[in-house]
Write an enzyme that holds these catalytic residues in place. Structure first.
Site, PDB file in Angstrom:
ATOM      1  NE  ARG A  30      -3.871   0.519   1.961  1.00  0.00           N
ATOM      2  CZ  ARG A  30      -5.075   0.553   2.525  1.00  0.00           C
ATOM      3  NH1 ARG A  30      -5.281   1.252   3.623  1.00  0.00           N
ATOM      4  NH2 ARG A  30      -6.080  -0.112   1.994  1.00  0.00           N
ATOM      5  CG  HIS A  72      -8.254  -0.205  -2.870  1.00  0.00           C
ATOM      6  ND1 HIS A  72      -7.469  -1.301  -2.577  1.00  0.00           N
ATOM      7  CD2 HIS A  72      -8.900   0.116  -1.723  1.00  0.00           C
ATOM      8  CE1 HIS A  72      -7.637  -1.612  -1.300  1.00  0.00           C
ATOM      9  NE2 HIS A  72      -8.495  -0.767  -0.758  1.00  0.00           N
ATOM     10  CG  ASP A 121     -13.735   6.041  -1.011  1.00  0.00           C
ATOM     11  OD1 ASP A 121     -13.726   5.918   0.244  1.00  0.00           O
ATOM     12  OD2 ASP A 121     -12.693   5.990  -1.702  1.00  0.00           O
ATOM     13  NE  ARG A 132     -10.263  -5.474   0.118  1.00  0.00           N
ATOM     14  CZ  ARG A 132      -9.546  -4.467   0.644  1.00  0.00           C
ATOM     15  NH1 ARG A 132     -10.168  -3.451   1.224  1.00  0.00           N
ATOM     16  NH2 ARG A 132      -8.229  -4.440   0.569  1.00  0.00           N
TER      17      ARG A 132
END
Ligand code: CP
Ligand code: NVA
Length: 308
Positions: free
Chosen positions: A106, A133, A228, A296
């Site tokens: 990241r 992402h 978001d 995820r």
């Protein structure tokens, strides 16, 4: 296997068939996990998780996911490595590649990932950059497939910033035939190259990609509404200016009322409650944000099992 040994910096590093392959394996791993079955696809392999920014979901799902696949994850926090300060990203990748079988990173600058890929002898997976992402987008597709029963003929409204999460979602949706209507304030639209790549993928899959500035037009009749944060990690100095420009783009009950009555609400989290989304919507019956967060784990396990 086609994905073995590959880097995944962008959703566009995966073909439509490969996205479907990851989703298919993720569904399988999710079922196996619920049945208590182990799937040691990474037996004996190690993965470095290198983070320049904070994380809850990405860090925990990769750490738990690697462990559940029988592998070993080494978490490196922002203060541990200091990419480009203590040593270059390329030198870090060269060293890590002598010890581990894969790098998950990241970073602030997407180019840092490219520098790592050029130097690394092992695959690199993007765990969020300023540009994309991809792991989030795979989880979003799995969630929408579960909640909407498929992609064809469905349309998602993206409301808010044309940011990293928006980029990956647009590319992923377009590949699988899911239409997207993006509404951002003027000047905050997704990157033109991403829109063009999404339009090309959509032309092949039968999806539509619309990009505009009217949140009501985007949400009208939509089967899902996705937002978001208005200020992403690294943009903190723009927070006040963004807060005033994005105010008309809040996902609240009045905006959601324009969507299909059965529409689901997506947010990658963390949310800035009361800014881009209200509490009643985030915690309401149409919200599937915790399913997204759970997924995820399943999609990243699938991706690692295919890549490493
Ligand atoms: N959605 C997401 O990536 O969350 P974290 O920043 O907590 O990892
Ligand atoms: N767009 C947000 C997503 C966080 C998961 C950010 O980059 O901060």
């Amino acid at each position: 296997m086609g994905l073995r040994g590959r880097d995944v910096l962008s959703v566009d590093d995966l073909s439509a068939e490969e996205v479907r392959e990851v989703l298919g394996l993720a569904r399988h791993l999710k079922r196996e996990r619920r049945a208590g079955l182990a799937h040691p696809a990474l037996g004996g392999k190690s993965v470095a998780l290198l983070f320049e920014k904070p994380s809850l979901r990405t860090r925990v799902t990769f750490e738990v996911g690697v462990r559940e696949l029988g592998g070993y994850a080494v978490y490196l926090a922002p203060q541990d490595v200091q990419l480009g300060v203590r040593e270059t990203a390329a030198d870090v990748a060269r060293n890590l590649g002598r010890w581990v079988d894969g790098l998950v990173a990241r970073v602030y600058r997407h180019d840092t990932l490219r520098e790592m890929v050029d130097a690394s002898p092992v695959p690199v997976v993007n765990a969020l950059s300023d540009r994309e992402h991809p792991c989030q987008a795979l989880a979003d597709l799995l969630t929408l497939e579960e909640k909407l029963g498929g992609f064809q003929g469905r349309r998602v409204a993206w409301v808010g910033d044309g940011n990293n999460v928006c980029h990956s979602f647009l590319l992923a949706a377009a590949k699988v035939g899911l239409s997207v209507h993006v509404a951002t304030p003027p000047g905050y639209s997704p990157d033109a190259a991403v829109i063009e790549a999404a339009r090309q993928a959509a032309a092949r899959s039968g999806a539509a990609v619309q990009v505009g500035t009217d949140p009501r037009a985007a949400v009208a009749g939509a089967h899902a509404v996705y937002t978001d944060v208005w200020t992403s990690m690294g943009q903190e100095s723009e927070r006040e200016q963004r807060a005033s420009r994005f105010r008309p783009y809040q996902v609240n009950a009045a905006l959601l009322a324009l969507a299909d009555p059965a529409a689901v609400v997506l947010h990658c989290l963390p949310a800035h409650r009361g800014e881009e989304i209200t509490d009643d919507v985030l915690d309401g019956p149409q919200s599937v944000v915790l399913d997204q967060a759970e997924n995820r784990l399943h999609v990243q396990k699938a991706l690692l099992a295919l890549v490493l």
